[in-house]
Design an enzyme around this catalytic site. Structure first.
Site, PDB file in Angstrom:
ATOM      1  N   GLU A  11       4.252  -0.498   0.458  1.00 41.36           N
ATOM      2  CA  GLU A  11       3.337  -0.457   1.598  1.00 41.36           C
ATOM      3  C   GLU A  11       4.027  -0.993   2.848  1.00 41.36           C
ATOM      4  OE1 GLU A  11      -0.559  -1.253  -1.274  1.00 41.36           O
ATOM      5  OE2 GLU A  11       0.240  -2.863  -0.018  1.00 41.36           O
ATOM      6  N   ASP A 188      -7.855   6.080  -8.533  1.00 46.09           N
ATOM      7  CA  ASP A 188      -8.424   6.650  -9.758  1.00 46.09           C
ATOM      8  C   ASP A 188      -9.883   7.029  -9.533  1.00 46.09           C
ATOM      9  OD1 ASP A 188      -9.883   4.308  -9.754  1.00 46.09           O
ATOM     10  OD2 ASP A 188      -8.895   3.445 -11.501  1.00 46.09           O
TER      11      ASP A 188
END
Length: 220
Positions: A11, A188
Site C-alpha cells: 500500500e 472477499d
C-alpha cells in the site's frame, strides 16, 4: 498538510508512486514521506497492522505535522453480500467491534466519552464521488475469517466491511479534533462464494485505492 496512513508495504509503494516526494523525516522507528499529490501537500506513513500501531501513527502525524485531515486507505473483508471483490467503501461511521465493557452496562463497542461509533465529517463525505460506496466499517485486532464472526459483526453493528485500523485512527482524530477519512477495498464476499488469495489481491487493491485517493485529494 494531508496525513495518509497505510498498514502494508505494498500500500505504501502504490501511494508513493503517485506522490512527488520532496523530503523524508524519521521519528522513532517511523519514516514519514513528505511531498505532494495533485499539488496538495501530503505526509505519508506506514503504521503496520493493528489498532495500536495505527493509533500511534495517527497521533505522531498530528503531533509532528500541520495536519488538516488524516486519510487511511487499505483493504477489508466484506460482511455484506452486496459487495463484490474490488469494491471500494468509504466509511461514514466506524466501530471497534472488539471493545467490550458490557460487564459495566455499556453496549458492545461503546467507548466512554465517545459512544458506539465515530462519524466521518459530513462536509468531507459530500465531496466524495457518488460512484463510491459509503457505509459503516468495523475494526478489531483480529483477521476475521469465520462466517459466524462476520455474521455476528454485521448483525450487531450494521456495517459493510471489517478491518484492523480505521476505527482506532478515527478515535485519535476525533479526540484531537482532526477530520478523517477511511477508504477500503474489499477482498472477499460474505458468503465465501468468491475468494481471492489475500497476498495476490493486495497489489491490485493497493493500486486501485491509491488511484482513488489521488482523485479524492483533488476534491477535498
Amino acid at each position: 498538510m494531508i496525513g495518509i496512513i497505510v498498514a502494508e508495504e505494498k500500500e505504501l509503494e502504490e501511494v508513493l508512486n503517485i506522490t512527488l516526494i520532496k523530503n523524508k523525516r524519521d521519528i522513532f522507528d517511523k519514516t514519514f514521506y513528505i511531498g505532494s499529490i495533485n499539488k496538495k501537500e501530503v505526509v505519508i506513513v506506514k503504521s503496520n497492522v493493528g489498532k495500536v500501531n495505527s493509533a500511534r501513527s495517527a497521533q505522531m502525524l498530528i503531533d509532528n505535522f500541520d495536519i488538516k485531515i488524516v486519510i487511511n486507505i487499505g483493504t477489508s473483508g466484506s460482511v455484506d453480500n452486496n459487495l463484490n471483490i474490488g469494491d471500494v467503501v468509504v466509511a461514514d461511521r466506524l466501530y471497534q467491534y472488539d471493545f467490550d465493557v458490557t460487564a459495566f452496562g455499556r453496549k458492545l463497542g461503546e467507548i466512554e466519552n465517545i459512544g458506539e461509533c465515530i462519524y466521518t465529517d459530513k462536509n468531507i463525505l459530500n465531496k466524495i464521488s457518488k460512484d463510491l460506496i459509503v457505509g459503516g466499517i468495523a475494526s478489531g485486532d483480529k483477521f476475521i475469517t469465520r462466517m459466524e464472526d462476520k455474521t455476528f459483526i454485521r448483525g450487531k453493528f450494521n456495517v459493510m466491511c471489517i478491518e484492523m485500523e480505521g476505527a482506532s485512527i478515527a478515535q485519535v482524530c476525533y479526540l484531537s479534533n482532526i477530520p478523517f477519512l477511511v477508504i477500503r477495498s474489499v477482498t472477499d464476499k460474505l458468503d465465501g462464494t468468491s475468494e481471492v488469495d489475500f497476498v495476490k489481491f493486495l497489489e491490485y487493491s493497493s493500486r486501485k485505492v491509491a488511484n482513488i485517493l489521488k482523485d479524492i485529494i483533488e476534491d477535498i
